[in-house]
Design an enzyme around this catalytic site. Sequence first.
Site, PDB file in Angstrom:
ATOM      1  N   HIS A  14      69.075   5.694  35.853  1.00 32.56           N
ATOM      2  CA  HIS A  14      69.506   6.042  37.213  1.00 32.56           C
ATOM      3  C   HIS A  14      69.872   4.757  37.949  1.00 32.56           C
ATOM      4  O   HIS A  14      69.133   3.769  37.869  1.00 32.56           O
ATOM      5  CB  HIS A  14      68.399   6.792  37.956  1.00 32.56           C
ATOM      6  CG  HIS A  14      68.818   7.224  39.317  1.00 32.56           C
ATOM      7  ND1 HIS A  14      69.814   8.151  39.525  1.00 32.56           N
ATOM      8  CD2 HIS A  14      68.411   6.831  40.549  1.00 32.56           C
ATOM      9  CE1 HIS A  14      70.001   8.309  40.827  1.00 32.56           C
ATOM     10  NE2 HIS A  14      69.159   7.527  41.464  1.00 32.56           N
TER      11      HIS A  14
ATOM     12  N   GLY B  78      61.901  17.024  37.849  1.00 32.31           N
ATOM     13  CA  GLY B  78      62.486  16.643  39.132  1.00 32.31           C
ATOM     14  C   GLY B  78      63.851  16.003  38.955  1.00 32.31           C
ATOM     15  O   GLY B  78      64.382  15.924  37.840  1.00 32.31           O
ATOM     16  N   VAL B  79      64.411  15.540  40.063  1.00 31.87           N
ATOM     17  CA  VAL B  79      65.717  14.866  40.025  1.00 31.87           C
ATOM     18  C   VAL B  79      65.470  13.357  40.022  1.00 31.87           C
ATOM     19  O   VAL B  79      64.990  12.800  41.020  1.00 31.87           O
ATOM     20  CB  VAL B  79      66.587  15.266  41.234  1.00 31.87           C
ATOM     21  CG1 VAL B  79      67.899  14.482  41.243  1.00 31.87           C
ATOM     22  CG2 VAL B  79      66.865  16.759  41.188  1.00 31.87           C
TER      23      VAL B  79
ATOM     24  N   MET C  11      74.843  15.070  34.308  1.00 31.93           N
ATOM     25  CA  MET C  11      74.661  15.500  35.685  1.00 31.93           C
ATOM     26  C   MET C  11      74.175  16.947  35.796  1.00 31.93           C
ATOM     27  O   MET C  11      74.602  17.687  36.682  1.00 31.93           O
ATOM     28  CB  MET C  11      75.962  15.286  36.478  1.00 31.93           C
ATOM     29  CG  MET C  11      76.330  13.814  36.604  1.00 31.93           C
ATOM     30  SD  MET C  11      74.976  12.851  37.350  1.00 31.93           S
ATOM     31  CE  MET C  11      75.739  11.239  37.507  1.00 31.93           C
TER      32      MET C  11
ATOM     33  N   VAL D  41      70.362  19.074  35.862  1.00 35.27           N
ATOM     34  CA  VAL D  41      68.902  18.955  35.845  1.00 35.27           C
ATOM     35  C   VAL D  41      68.375  19.812  34.703  1.00 35.27           C
ATOM     36  O   VAL D  41      68.782  20.962  34.543  1.00 35.27           O
ATOM     37  CB  VAL D  41      68.307  19.428  37.192  1.00 35.27           C
ATOM     38  CG1 VAL D  41      66.791  19.471  37.123  1.00 35.27           C
ATOM     39  CG2 VAL D  41      68.772  18.510  38.318  1.00 35.27           C
ATOM     40  N   LEU D  42      67.508  19.223  33.888  1.00 35.83           N
ATOM     41  CA  LEU D  42      66.880  19.975  32.797  1.00 35.83           C
ATOM     42  C   LEU D  42      65.552  20.536  33.292  1.00 35.83           C
ATOM     43  O   LEU D  42      64.816  19.850  34.006  1.00 35.83           O
ATOM     44  CB  LEU D  42      66.658  19.056  31.595  1.00 35.83           C
ATOM     45  CG  LEU D  42      67.945  18.572  30.918  1.00 35.83           C
ATOM     46  CD1 LEU D  42      67.647  17.429  29.952  1.00 35.83           C
ATOM     47  CD2 LEU D  42      68.640  19.725  30.188  1.00 35.83           C
TER      48      LEU D  42
ATOM     49  N   ARG E 278      70.361  28.959  33.065  1.00 31.84           N
ATOM     50  CA  ARG E 278      69.837  27.634  32.690  1.00 31.84           C
ATOM     51  C   ARG E 278      69.163  27.696  31.325  1.00 31.84           C
ATOM     52  O   ARG E 278      69.309  26.807  30.495  1.00 31.84           O
ATOM     53  CB  ARG E 278      68.837  27.140  33.736  1.00 31.84           C
ATOM     54  CG  ARG E 278      69.528  26.593  34.959  1.00 31.84           C
ATOM     55  CD  ARG E 278      68.665  25.613  35.735  1.00 31.84           C
ATOM     56  NE  ARG E 278      69.364  25.245  36.942  1.00 31.84           N
ATOM     57  CZ  ARG E 278      70.089  24.134  37.093  1.00 31.84           C
ATOM     58  NH1 ARG E 278      70.185  23.264  36.127  1.00 31.84           N
ATOM     59  NH2 ARG E 278      70.716  23.891  38.213  1.00 31.84           N
TER      60      ARG E 278
ATOM     61  N   GLY F 299      80.883   7.703  30.337  1.00 34.35           N
ATOM     62  CA  GLY F 299      80.196   7.289  29.114  1.00 34.35           C
ATOM     63  C   GLY F 299      80.107   5.790  28.901  1.00 34.35           C
ATOM     64  O   GLY F 299      79.994   5.337  27.763  1.00 34.35           O
TER      65      GLY F 299
ATOM     66  N   ASN G 248      77.537   3.986  29.651  1.00 33.91           N
ATOM     67  CA  ASN G 248      76.197   3.764  29.073  1.00 33.91           C
ATOM     68  C   ASN G 248      76.156   4.204  27.615  1.00 33.91           C
ATOM     69  O   ASN G 248      75.503   3.560  26.782  1.00 33.91           O
ATOM     70  CB  ASN G 248      75.127   4.493  29.889  1.00 33.91           C
ATOM     71  CG  ASN G 248      74.713   3.678  31.093  1.00 33.91           C
ATOM     72  OD1 ASN G 248      73.960   2.711  30.966  1.00 33.91           O
ATOM     73  ND2 ASN G 248      75.228   4.050  32.258  1.00 33.91           N
TER      74      ASN G 248
HETATM   75  C1  GAR Z   1      75.436   5.803  35.498  1.00 35.78           C
HETATM   76  O1  GAR Z   1      75.512   4.785  36.459  1.00 35.78           O
HETATM   77  C2  GAR Z   1      74.104   6.503  35.568  1.00 35.78           C
HETATM   78  O2  GAR Z   1      73.069   5.677  35.980  1.00 35.78           O
HETATM   79  C3  GAR Z   1      74.374   7.555  36.613  1.00 35.78           C
HETATM   80  O3  GAR Z   1      75.645   8.025  36.299  1.00 35.78           O
HETATM   81  C4  GAR Z   1      76.417   6.931  35.803  1.00 35.78           C
HETATM   82  C5  GAR Z   1      77.139   7.405  34.581  1.00 35.78           C
HETATM   83  O4  GAR Z   1      78.052   6.436  34.149  1.00 35.78           O
HETATM   84  N1  GAR Z   1      73.382   8.580  36.562  1.00 35.78           N
HETATM   85  C6  GAR Z   1      72.915   9.166  37.667  1.00 35.78           C
HETATM   86  O5  GAR Z   1      73.324   8.942  38.782  1.00 35.78           O
HETATM   87  C7  GAR Z   1      71.789  10.137  37.415  1.00 35.78           C
HETATM   88  N2  GAR Z   1      71.298  10.657  38.636  1.00 35.78           N
HETATM   89  P1  GAR Z   1      78.551   6.422  32.649  1.00 35.78           P
HETATM   90  O6  GAR Z   1      79.015   7.849  32.318  1.00 35.78           O
HETATM   91  O7  GAR Z   1      79.714   5.454  32.689  1.00 35.78           O
HETATM   92  O8  GAR Z   1      77.427   5.969  31.770  1.00 35.78           O
END
Ligand code: GAR
Length: 220
Positions: free
Chosen positions: A124, A158-159, A105, A107-108, A80, A28, A30
Amino acid sequence: MPGTPLIERAPCSAGDPLRLGVLVSGSGSNLAAVLDAARDPARALRVAAVLSNVAGVRALERAVAAGVPALVEDHKGRSREAFEDAVDAALRAHRVEVVVLAGFMRVLTAHFLERWKHRVLNVHPALCPAFPGMHAPRQALAHGVRVTGCTVHLVDAGVDTGPILAQAAVPVLDDDDEAALTSRIQAEEHRLFPAVLSALAQGRVRLVDGRPRACGLAAR
Ligand code: GAR
């Protein structure tokens, strides 16, 4: 500004901020950056709820510490559709307007996304369309790229695909390992993601000739 705002809404303001539902699965960082940004009234953002598909993660602790509802919807043992229906109901119960994927993590599917058209954003840790999925910094190191970065985009089924709103470039240094590169990329994520969300709240993410564009965000 050209085009029309991406989402139909009266302009957001300090008194009427854009209500975000942040979906998480892990640490978390971000989320923390978005919570920090939301403390500035000029950003016109409020984190209305944080929802994790995994119990006990650090992101939920950060939500609780910030006084934000911290919810868990476990995806295990559910279809899902049933999982996405539960997430949708939780977000609506908290009057969420825009869904923010911050290290979420799962996919919706179209089942969820069609109900939230143009209202789901993801960050991403790569310059999309490069290195989708898990471990993007590890993929960047394995390919020997000299520049990577992060991307904020609208989510499709998509992913790590969907229309790109903003990107920031990050150099790969000779002695980088995965941890060092991840940390340099995440520092850019923590700046870029709140900036895009503020732009959305302020009507600066617009449809121009049918394509979403974030205006006033200089590329770096
Ligand atoms: C982040 O770097 C985000 O970009 C990545 O997971 C991390 C989560 O960190 N997301 C992906 O790779 C999506 N495919 P956080 O929980 O510390 O924000």
